[in-house]
Write a protein that holds these residues in place. Structure first.
Motif: not given
Ligand code: FES
Length: 103
Positions: A44, A46-47, A49, A63, A65-68, A81
């Motif tokens: 991902c 974002h972070e 993952v 994703c 973790l935060h659903g993007s 995010p």
């Molecule tokens: S780690 Fe994937 S949306 Fe935050």
């Protein structure tokens, strides 16, 4: 020069499913969307993952973790995010095999 790397047999990945492959220490997802295969980075944007932990929804990978959600066709993030795209790679089907093309 580009590299053509064997990642799966045709028919190995069911429609709506994905396979994670590791090539030279990098992980990629190969997804089957209604019979057409797409390849993207496993991480991902974002972070970092693994997207492999998420799931395919329509033509996107979500994703865990935060659903993007990212388009499996273009890599573009469709929801925050995450704001950066993930990389996509050309896929070739030849003689019953699926290949990813890497630069
Ligand atoms: S780690 Fe994937 S949306 Fe935050």
């Amino acid at each position: 020069m580009s590299n053509k790397i064997l990642v799966a047999d045709l028919g190995e990945i069911a429609p709506g499913k994905m396979k994670r492959v590791e090539i030279d220490g990098m992980r990629y997802l190969i997804a089957n969307l209604a019979g057409t295969h797409y390849a993207v980075d496993d991480l991902c944007s974002h972070e970092e993952v693994p997207l492999y932990l998420g799931c395919i929804q329509e033509d996107m990978i979500k994703c865990s973790l935060h659903g993007s959600r990212f388009s499996l066709k273009t890599g573009e993030p469709m929801e925050e995010p995450a704001t950066d795209p993930i990389a996509t790679y050309p896929v070739k089907e030849e003689a019953g095999k699926i290949y990813i093309i890497l630069d």
